[in-house]
Write a protein that holds these residues in place. Structure first.
Motif, mmCIF file in Angstrom:
data_model
loop_
_atom_site.group_PDB
_atom_site.id
_atom_site.type_symbol
_atom_site.label_atom_id
_atom_site.label_comp_id
_atom_site.label_asym_id
_atom_site.label_seq_id
_atom_site.Cartn_x
_atom_site.Cartn_y
_atom_site.Cartn_z
ATOM 1 N N LEU A 1 0.826 -1.216 0.000
ATOM 2 C CA LEU A 1 0.000 0.000 0.000
ATOM 3 C C LEU A 1 0.861 1.267 0.000
ATOM 4 C CD1 LEU A 1 -2.773 -1.148 2.495
ATOM 5 C CD2 LEU A 1 -3.057 -0.698 0.051
ATOM 6 N N ALA A 2 1.991 1.244 0.699
ATOM 7 C CA ALA A 2 2.888 2.409 0.702
ATOM 8 C C ALA A 2 3.489 2.629 -0.686
ATOM 9 C CB ALA A 2 3.990 2.214 1.743
ATOM 10 N N TRP B 1 2.055 1.820 -3.476
ATOM 11 C CA TRP B 1 0.953 2.331 -4.291
ATOM 12 C C TRP B 1 0.774 3.838 -4.074
ATOM 13 C CZ3 TRP B 1 -1.826 1.182 -8.333
ATOM 14 C CH2 TRP B 1 -3.006 1.853 -8.557
ATOM 15 N N GLN B 2 0.835 4.274 -2.817
ATOM 16 C CA GLN B 2 0.666 5.697 -2.518
ATOM 17 C C GLN B 2 1.848 6.517 -3.026
ATOM 18 O OE1 GLN B 2 -2.080 7.102 -1.541
ATOM 19 N NE2 GLN B 2 -3.060 5.103 -1.364
ATOM 20 N N LYS C 1 1.379 7.234 -6.579
ATOM 21 C CA LYS C 1 0.403 8.313 -6.782
ATOM 22 C C LYS C 1 0.898 9.647 -6.214
ATOM 23 C CE LYS C 1 -3.656 7.137 -5.318
ATOM 24 N NZ LYS C 1 -4.872 6.552 -4.767
ATOM 25 N N ASN D 1 1.468 10.488 -3.147
ATOM 26 C CA ASN D 1 0.782 10.838 -1.904
ATOM 27 C C ASN D 1 1.648 10.385 -0.729
ATOM 28 O OD1 ASN D 1 -0.959 11.388 0.154
ATOM 29 N ND2 ASN D 1 -2.734 10.441 -0.810
ATOM 30 N N GLN E 1 1.885 11.510 2.398
ATOM 31 C CA GLN E 1 1.256 11.422 3.723
ATOM 32 C C GLN E 1 0.628 10.060 3.959
ATOM 33 O OE1 GLN E 1 1.848 13.325 6.000
ATOM 34 N NE2 GLN E 1 2.365 15.293 5.135
ATOM 35 N N LYS E 2 -0.089 9.540 2.960
ATOM 36 C CA LYS E 2 -0.716 8.228 3.118
ATOM 37 C C LYS E 2 0.337 7.125 3.149
ATOM 38 C CE LYS E 2 -5.444 8.707 1.672
ATOM 39 N NZ LYS E 2 -6.510 8.155 0.840
ATOM 40 N N ALA E 3 1.409 7.292 2.386
ATOM 41 C CA ALA E 3 2.493 6.303 2.413
ATOM 42 C C ALA E 3 3.104 6.238 3.814
ATOM 43 C CB ALA E 3 3.553 6.644 1.375
ATOM 44 N N THR F 1 1.566 7.020 6.556
ATOM 45 C CA THR F 1 0.539 6.415 7.410
ATOM 46 C C THR F 1 0.600 4.893 7.336
ATOM 47 O OG1 THR F 1 -0.875 8.326 7.023
ATOM 48 C CG2 THR F 1 -1.926 6.365 7.919
ATOM 49 N N TYR F 2 0.733 4.346 6.128
ATOM 50 C CA TYR F 2 0.817 2.891 5.987
ATOM 51 C C TYR F 2 2.103 2.350 6.597
ATOM 52 C CZ TYR F 2 -3.270 2.871 2.964
ATOM 53 O OH TYR F 2 -4.539 2.997 2.482
ATOM 54 N N THR G 1 10.155 8.601 1.832
ATOM 55 C CA THR G 1 9.129 9.490 2.381
ATOM 56 C C THR G 1 9.745 10.632 3.185
ATOM 57 O OG1 THR G 1 8.833 8.016 4.287
ATOM 58 C CG2 THR G 1 7.317 7.740 2.433
#
Length: 190
Positions: free
Chosen positions: A52-53, A55-56, A59, A61, A63-65, A67-68, A94
């Motif tokens: 998921l990181a 994937w973010q 994209k 993103n 912040q979401k990376a 978070t994961y 990140t």
């Protein structure tokens, strides 16, 4: 989730599939349960939060990376050994924008644990080169840039490598900066 819990779940699904196929004669449902057992086995080797990181990051993103990645509290119990390097690699990517000083140890750990893909190793080496150049270690930076160029077989980082090589050719500012408040030698001071 602990990585071994995933194996236990997979084993329970396989036993359930065998029970359905042998004792209840439900061949179709047994096969479905067998196929479901493949998911926890896959997630044992490729952690869901790492996927998921990635994937973010794709994209853009960050912040979401982050978070994961924060869901991974103890990487040694949650990840398979082959994922240790990618955990540190993703953390370094990140942090690269906001805290560039923290990137170097993470990328060194990522390379130490190992990255499977050549372009990931090239990116980690390029980040190490940037860190070395910014700290004034030009020879180390040059060596790391050459290694990154060798690893970048697809040519995806050619522009960044060229830009950093141009940066190496520029003189360091500290040696050539003059103090404007210093008086001229041989001049008259009143």
């Amino acid at each position: 989730m602990n990585k071994y819990i995933k194996i236990v779940i997979a084993a329970l699904l396989i036993i359930g599939g065998l029970y359905l196929m042998i004792f209840t004669r439900s061949l179709g449902w047994g096969i479905v349960v067998f196929l479901l057992a493949a998911l926890p086995i896959f997630l044992f080797f490729k952690n869901e939060y790492i996927l998921l990181a990635f994937w973010q990051l794709r994209k853009q993103n960050m912040q979401k990376a982050v978070t994961y990645l924060d869901h991974i509290t103890n990487y040694q119990t949650q990840l398979h050994k082959s994922q240790y390097g990618y955990f540190h690699y993703l953390q370094g990517l990140t942090l690269a924008q906001e805290h560039p000083t923290k990137v170097e140890p993470l990328m060194k750990k990522a390379l130490e644990y190992g990255l499977n893909m050549k372009h990931d190793r090239a990116m980690a080496t390029l980040n190490l080169a940037a860190s070395a150049i910014s700290k004034g270690r030009k020879q180390e930076g040059q060596k790391l840039l050459e290694e990154a160029k060798r690893l970048d077989s697809a040519g995806m980082m050619t522009d960044q490598i060229k830009m950093m090589k141009d940066q190496l050719k520029m003189p360091t500012m500290q040696k050539h900066m003059h103090n404007p408040n210093m008086r001229q030698r041989g001049g008259k001071i009143r």
